[in-house]
Design a protein around this motif. Structure first.
Motif, PDB file in Angstrom:
ATOM      1  N   ILE A  94      13.051  37.603   7.654  1.00  0.00           N
ATOM      2  CA  ILE A  94      13.737  37.700   6.368  1.00  0.00           C
ATOM      3  C   ILE A  94      13.591  36.393   5.586  1.00  0.00           C
ATOM      4  CG2 ILE A  94      15.973  38.096   5.243  1.00  0.00           C
ATOM      5  CD1 ILE A  94      14.508  40.574   6.701  1.00  0.00           C
ATOM      6  N   ALA A  95      13.720  35.265   6.270  1.00  0.00           N
ATOM      7  CA  ALA A  95      13.555  33.963   5.608  1.00  0.00           C
ATOM      8  C   ALA A  95      12.143  33.812   5.049  1.00  0.00           C
ATOM      9  CB  ALA A  95      13.867  32.833   6.588  1.00  0.00           C
ATOM     10  N   LEU A  96      11.155  34.259   5.806  1.00  0.00           N
ATOM     11  CA  LEU A  96       9.765  34.151   5.369  1.00  0.00           C
ATOM     12  C   LEU A  96       9.514  35.024   4.137  1.00  0.00           C
ATOM     13  CD1 LEU A  96       6.991  32.871   6.181  1.00  0.00           C
ATOM     14  CD2 LEU A  96       6.536  35.012   7.391  1.00  0.00           C
ATOM     15  N   VAL A  97       9.980  36.270   4.172  1.00  0.00           N
ATOM     16  CA  VAL A  97       9.799  37.170   3.028  1.00  0.00           C
ATOM     17  C   VAL A  97      10.470  36.578   1.791  1.00  0.00           C
ATOM     18  CG1 VAL A  97      10.367  39.454   2.098  1.00  0.00           C
ATOM     19  CG2 VAL A  97       9.519  39.232   4.445  1.00  0.00           C
ATOM     20  N   ARG A  98      11.679  36.075   1.944  1.00  0.00           N
ATOM     21  CA  ARG A  98      12.391  35.468   0.810  1.00  0.00           C
ATOM     22  C   ARG A  98      11.641  34.254   0.267  1.00  0.00           C
ATOM     23  NH1 ARG A  98      18.423  36.053   3.408  1.00  0.00           N
ATOM     24  NH2 ARG A  98      18.793  38.196   2.692  1.00  0.00           N
ATOM     25  N   ALA A  99      11.052  33.458   1.154  1.00  0.00           N
ATOM     26  CA  ALA A  99      10.288  32.283   0.715  1.00  0.00           C
ATOM     27  C   ALA A  99       9.068  32.697  -0.109  1.00  0.00           C
ATOM     28  CB  ALA A  99       9.865  31.439   1.925  1.00  0.00           C
ATOM     29  N   PHE A 100       8.341  33.712   0.344  1.00  0.00           N
ATOM     30  CA  PHE A 100       7.196  34.210  -0.432  1.00  0.00           C
ATOM     31  C   PHE A 100       7.669  34.703  -1.798  1.00  0.00           C
ATOM     32  CE2 PHE A 100       4.647  34.068   3.390  1.00  0.00           C
ATOM     33  CZ  PHE A 100       3.333  34.016   2.945  1.00  0.00           C
ATOM     34  N   ALA A 101       8.762  35.453  -1.823  1.00  0.00           N
ATOM     35  CA  ALA A 101       9.279  35.986  -3.085  1.00  0.00           C
ATOM     36  C   ALA A 101       9.716  34.855  -4.010  1.00  0.00           C
ATOM     37  CB  ALA A 101      10.444  36.939  -2.815  1.00  0.00           C
ATOM     38  N   HIS A 102      10.410  33.868  -3.468  1.00  0.00           N
ATOM     39  CA  HIS A 102      10.890  32.740  -4.265  1.00  0.00           C
ATOM     40  C   HIS A 102       9.723  31.973  -4.894  1.00  0.00           C
ATOM     41  CE1 HIS A 102      13.588  29.583  -5.575  1.00  0.00           C
ATOM     42  NE2 HIS A 102      12.780  28.694  -5.024  1.00  0.00           N
ATOM     43  N   GLN A 103       8.601  31.915  -4.177  1.00  0.00           N
ATOM     44  CA  GLN A 103       7.418  31.216  -4.671  1.00  0.00           C
ATOM     45  C   GLN A 103       6.558  32.083  -5.593  1.00  0.00           C
ATOM     46  OE1 GLN A 103       5.336  29.387  -1.316  1.00  0.00           O
ATOM     47  NE2 GLN A 103       7.306  28.870  -0.398  1.00  0.00           N
ATOM     48  N   GLY A 104       6.979  33.327  -5.831  1.00  0.00           N
ATOM     49  CA  GLY A 104       6.234  34.208  -6.727  1.00  0.00           C
ATOM     50  C   GLY A 104       4.898  34.664  -6.170  1.00  0.00           C
ATOM     51  N   LYS A 105       4.779  34.679  -4.857  1.00  0.00           N
ATOM     52  CA  LYS A 105       3.517  35.070  -4.225  1.00  0.00           C
ATOM     53  C   LYS A 105       3.500  36.567  -3.942  1.00  0.00           C
ATOM     54  CE  LYS A 105       2.560  30.584  -2.254  1.00  0.00           C
ATOM     55  NZ  LYS A 105       2.305  29.818  -1.026  1.00  0.00           N
ATOM     56  N   THR A 106       2.310  37.096  -3.785  1.00  0.00           N
ATOM     57  CA  THR A 106       2.125  38.515  -3.515  1.00  0.00           C
ATOM     58  C   THR A 106       2.722  38.880  -2.166  1.00  0.00           C
ATOM     59  OG1 THR A 106       0.094  38.510  -4.826  1.00  0.00           O
ATOM     60  CG2 THR A 106       0.378  40.333  -3.255  1.00  0.00           C
ATOM     61  N   ILE A 107       3.517  39.951  -2.171  1.00  0.00           N
ATOM     62  CA  ILE A 107       4.070  40.531  -0.950  1.00  0.00           C
ATOM     63  C   ILE A 107       3.697  42.003  -0.980  1.00  0.00           C
ATOM     64  CG2 ILE A 107       6.150  41.075   0.371  1.00  0.00           C
ATOM     65  CD1 ILE A 107       7.504  38.681  -1.042  1.00  0.00           C
TER      66      ILE A 107
END
Length: 186
Positions: A94-107
């Motif tokens: 969950i922390a990793l997914v949130r970090a990607f989202a916070h950085q505006g990266k593709t998920i």
């Protein structure tokens, strides 16, 4: 503009991933020139699910908790019923997914994998799709649910099932090459 040939993609998974939903994106993205790493909970190989039984193993390159989101351009989460259900209760995931989202990266999440996005709190207010059995979960999480092969909303790419994998991978490539996206408030 970043190119797929310079991109680094992280796939996160555990045992019980839908075989094609890990292998197809991994292999296609590598074929297109991206560097692709697979991260598992313990950093060891994981076993897929194919049809009505266990499938092939996929090698892991690292542990999910050791993955540094600043080193990757995109995150891919394969579905299957078992894999995302196990991943969504892991704090490191969950922390990793949130970090990607916070950085505006593709998920990118396919099949049941949007469950992980719901748990990370990034489904609210987004257009998304997923396997039919999780669409009520998406709706209840505040997503606008569509029944299309691939749906993209502010760098969050979702698809329904293995039949959508070509469109799924094409959209991942397109989103990586567009670069970072402004964060959409949840």
């Amino acid at each position: 503009m970043p190119k797929i040939t310079q991109a680094k993609v992280l796939i996160i998974s555990t045992n019980g991933f839908e075989q094609s939903e890990l292998e197809f994106p991994r292999d296609q993205l590598r074929e297109k020139g991206a560097q692709v790493h697979v991260a598992s909970l313990d950093g060891k190989s994981i076993k897929g699910w194919e049809g009505a039984d266990w499938g092939r193993e996929a090698e892991a390159d690292l542990r999910i908790e050791d993955a540094d989101p600043t080193q990757y351009d995109a995150l891919v989460i394969p579905g299957g019923q078992i894999n995302p259900d196990l991943l969504r209760v892991e704090p490191a995931v969950i922390a990793l997914v949130r970090a990607f989202a916070h950085q505006g990266k593709t998920i990118a999440a396919v099949c049941h994998a949007p469950w992980v996005l719901i748990e990370a709190g990034i489904a609210t207010g987004r257009e998304m799709t997923g396997y039919p059995s999780i669409r009520t979960d998406l709706k209840n999480a505040g997503a606008k649910v569509l029944d299309e092969p691939v749906v993209c909303d502010s760098a969050i790419v979702t698809s329904r099932n293995p039949d959508d994998l070509k469109a799924f991978v094409s959209k991942i490539v397109e989103e990586i090459e567009e670069g970072r996206h402004n964060q959409k408030a949840a």
